[in-house]
Design an enzyme around this catalytic site. Structure first.
Site, PDB file in Angstrom:
ATOM      1  N   GLU A 135      31.500  58.023  77.844  1.00 32.86           N
ATOM      2  CA  GLU A 135      32.556  57.274  77.159  1.00 32.86           C
ATOM      3  C   GLU A 135      32.289  57.108  75.665  1.00 32.86           C
ATOM      4  O   GLU A 135      33.224  56.908  74.871  1.00 32.86           O
ATOM      5  CB  GLU A 135      32.739  55.896  77.810  1.00 32.86           C
ATOM      6  CG  GLU A 135      31.618  54.903  77.617  1.00 32.86           C
ATOM      7  CD  GLU A 135      30.480  55.004  78.618  1.00 32.86           C
ATOM      8  OE1 GLU A 135      29.722  54.031  78.756  1.00 32.86           O
ATOM      9  OE2 GLU A 135      30.356  56.071  79.266  1.00 32.86           O
ATOM     10  N   HIS A 156      26.046  58.324  78.722  1.00 34.97           N
ATOM     11  CA  HIS A 156      27.290  57.554  78.661  1.00 34.97           C
ATOM     12  C   HIS A 156      28.383  58.431  78.052  1.00 34.97           C
ATOM     13  O   HIS A 156      28.536  58.481  76.823  1.00 34.97           O
ATOM     14  CB  HIS A 156      27.093  56.287  77.821  1.00 34.97           C
ATOM     15  CG  HIS A 156      26.273  55.251  78.493  1.00 34.97           C
ATOM     16  ND1 HIS A 156      26.819  54.205  79.209  1.00 34.97           N
ATOM     17  CD2 HIS A 156      24.924  55.110  78.603  1.00 34.97           C
ATOM     18  CE1 HIS A 156      25.861  53.449  79.702  1.00 34.97           C
ATOM     19  NE2 HIS A 156      24.696  53.982  79.354  1.00 34.97           N
ATOM     20  N   CYS A 207      25.219  56.333  84.107  1.00 36.05           N
ATOM     21  CA  CYS A 207      23.891  55.770  83.877  1.00 36.05           C
ATOM     22  C   CYS A 207      23.379  55.058  85.136  1.00 36.05           C
ATOM     23  O   CYS A 207      22.948  55.692  86.077  1.00 36.05           O
ATOM     24  CB  CYS A 207      23.916  54.851  82.651  1.00 36.05           C
ATOM     25  SG  CYS A 207      22.283  54.372  82.040  1.00 36.05           S
TER      26      CYS A 207
END
Length: 544
Positions: A519, A517, A388
């Protein structure tokens, strides 16, 4: 005909940070084989969601596919129970009060005086019941945030106390997570904090069916008997919540103490745990944390490093890679604000590092330090992953030092009084007139088109993927041609929109960034591809 849903309420006592969210997720994991499980988190704060909170104060904001900004415990729920959560499952007192005030203004209460009881508690119960019904849940996990005794959680406790009568005692059970200290200089486990915590719970009209005692070692027979006697639970229902190196060991530890069997008997349901998929992966993590054959050092360079929970999902994504790549990832934290002050020497900090992550964030504090880091890893061929904000700063660094745009910057910098910038990172068109901060960013899941023949295409093995976003700014389309001319490749773009989503640098061992993102969608069984290939590249770099 749909069966009436069952409920498990999880509370916590003695102190905060014991891991109620992970305990709740572990319970969900153990019961999810044959049951549809829906987790609900009840937070006592007056914010409608954690979206505007400082990560150092509250931990990371977890973003759901539907765009909800929710408590970080939802990351554990999704990773453990293998579900896609919804924003409405995160109940905050801010949402409750907002709903009540709206109903009062529209006359829903027919002129009655609006009170905490019954109106607030009825609203809480209605919210929980409606979610369970809409989702056709077999079992609803209700985690009460905070610590028993906190004023903020009392209305939730009163609501679930009333639920016990309404749904029937065989359809709801209460699990209390507490703390068993071993004082310095003593080898004895102490039960008094647990007794006091359960006493506070009893004063709210609740009695736990199961007590999980968080401790540095397994609870011995003596302490279990004592807790059972003073807290009015069966001795078998006193469970060890032992400290572990990996949170993925917790369901296995719970199952050794027959936690799922106790739940089955109480709630009259049956869903045997399925541990086969996780077993070898957890074994790999345990082995690599004790006797690693290879260790990879990864630096996380950000400005919220004072609280590791600010980057909780990143840490978990790295653990997922450990399980599949059979190595240990050792993380170091680099506060880039200190780097700008000259108190941190870049070359010294990154001397023994095989990979660098620059995560998401907001504001310009610490960004010049991040840009220094990005330039260093780009020039020294160290694997890099920009997430990001990290991707945006990689573009700024490249624009400054390769494209010759010395004033290249973020549009965001103007808000801090920096003038004369060239905004290679600018507002998204839809964000230019936005004034409110909460829930106004480009949030949630979006489709990404991946360009064939690129590193990104090799990593994702697909021409279209879906990932989660949380951003207000983008790579300025005006500068994309120049950046591409000078060697950057924008290998992923939004489906149906001219928004850059993935950036990579050819000829580098691993230099990639995602506007999304990665993750947030990583799991133990399916590590996020960007993380997996990043750690793999770091491993190859260390061996070279």
């Amino acid at each position: 005909m749909q069966k009436e849903p069952k409920y498990i309420v999880i509370t916590g006592g003695v102190l905060s940070g014991l891991g109620k969210g992970i305990a709740s997720a572990s319970i969900g994991f153990l019961l999810s084989r044959n049951l549809k499980i829906v987790p609900i988190k009840c937070d006592g704060y007056l914010n409608t969601d954690p979206g505007t909170m400082n990560p150092i104060e509250h931990g990371e904001v977890f973003v759901l596919d539907d765009g909800g900004e929710v408590d970080m415990d939802f990351g554990h729920y999704e990773r453990f129970i293998n579900i896609r959560c919804k924003a409405e499952w995160n109940l905050t007192m801010g949402k409750i009060f907002q709903s009540i005030l709206e109903k009062e203004r529209t006359g829903d209460y027919l002129g009655k005086t609006v009170q905490y009881i019954p109106h607030v508690t009825d609203e809480i119960k209605s919210w929980i019941y409606n979610i369970a019904k809409r989702e056709k849940a077999d079992l609803t996990l209700v985690e009460i945030g905070g610590t028993v005794g906190d004023l903020e959680s009392d209305l939730y406790l009163e609501a679930v106390r009333q639920m016990r009568t309404e749904v029937g005692r065989n359809n709801i059970m209460f699990i209390h997570l507490t703390y068993i200290p071993i004082p310095s200089g003593s080898k004895e486990q102490k039960s008094k904090p647990t007794q006091q915590s359960v006493k506070i719970l009893n004063e709210r009209g609740l009695e736990p069916d199961i007590i999980i005692g968080r401790c540095s070692r397994l609870l011995d027979d003596k302490i279990k008997s004592k807790i059972a006697m003073f807290c009015n639970v069966e001795k078998e229902a006193v469970i060890s919540g032992i400290d572990v190196k990996s949170v993925y060991e917790i369901p296995f530890n719970f199952e050794k103490e027959r936690l799922s069997e106790i739940i089955h008997k109480k709630l009259q349901l049956y869903s045997p745990p399925d541990l086969d998929l996780w077993n070898p992966l957890v074994a790999n993590i345990k082995k690599n944390h004790t006797r690693p054959e290879q260790q990879v050092n990864i630096a996380i360079c950000g400005k919220y490093t004072a609280l590791e929970d600010s980057y909780a999902s990143i840490i978990e994504a790295l653990h997922h890679c450990e399980a599949h790549l059979d190595l240990q990832v050792k993380t170091s934290w680099v506060e880039t604000t200190d780097m700008e002050k000259g108190s941190v020497i870049l070359e010294k900090v990154l001397k023994n590092v095989q990979g660098v992550i620059v995560p998401g964030g907001f504001g310009i504090r610490g960004i010049e330090g991040k840009i220094q880091v990005i330039r260093f890893v780009r020039e020294n061929m160290i694997p890099f992953l920009g997430i990001c904000y990290g991707m945006q700063l990689a573009v700024v660094e490249y624009a400054r030092h390769i494209c010759g745009i010395k004033e290249a910057h973020l549009r965001e910098a103007e808000a801090d009084g920096i003038t004369g910038i060239v905004p290679v990172i600018d507002f998204l068109p839809t964000q230019r007139k936005v004034t409110k901060k909460g829930a106004t960013m480009r949030l949630g899941g979006y489709d990404i088109l991946i360009t064939a023949g690129t590193k990104a295409h090799e990593i994702f093995a697909d021409k279209q993927i879906r990932r989660r976003f949380r951003h207000r700014y983008e790579v300025n389309p005006e500068y994309v041609p120049l950046l591409e001319e000078k060697g950057l490749i924008f290998s992923g773009k939004a489906a149906g929109e001219d928004i850059v989503q993935v950036m990579e640098l050819p000829g580098h061992p691993y230099f990639l960034g995602g506007q999304f993102h990665p993750e947030l969608t990583s799991s133990l069984s399916n590590p996020a591809p960007l993380f997996y290939h990043f750690v793999k590249a770091a491993s190859e770099y260390s061996q070279s």
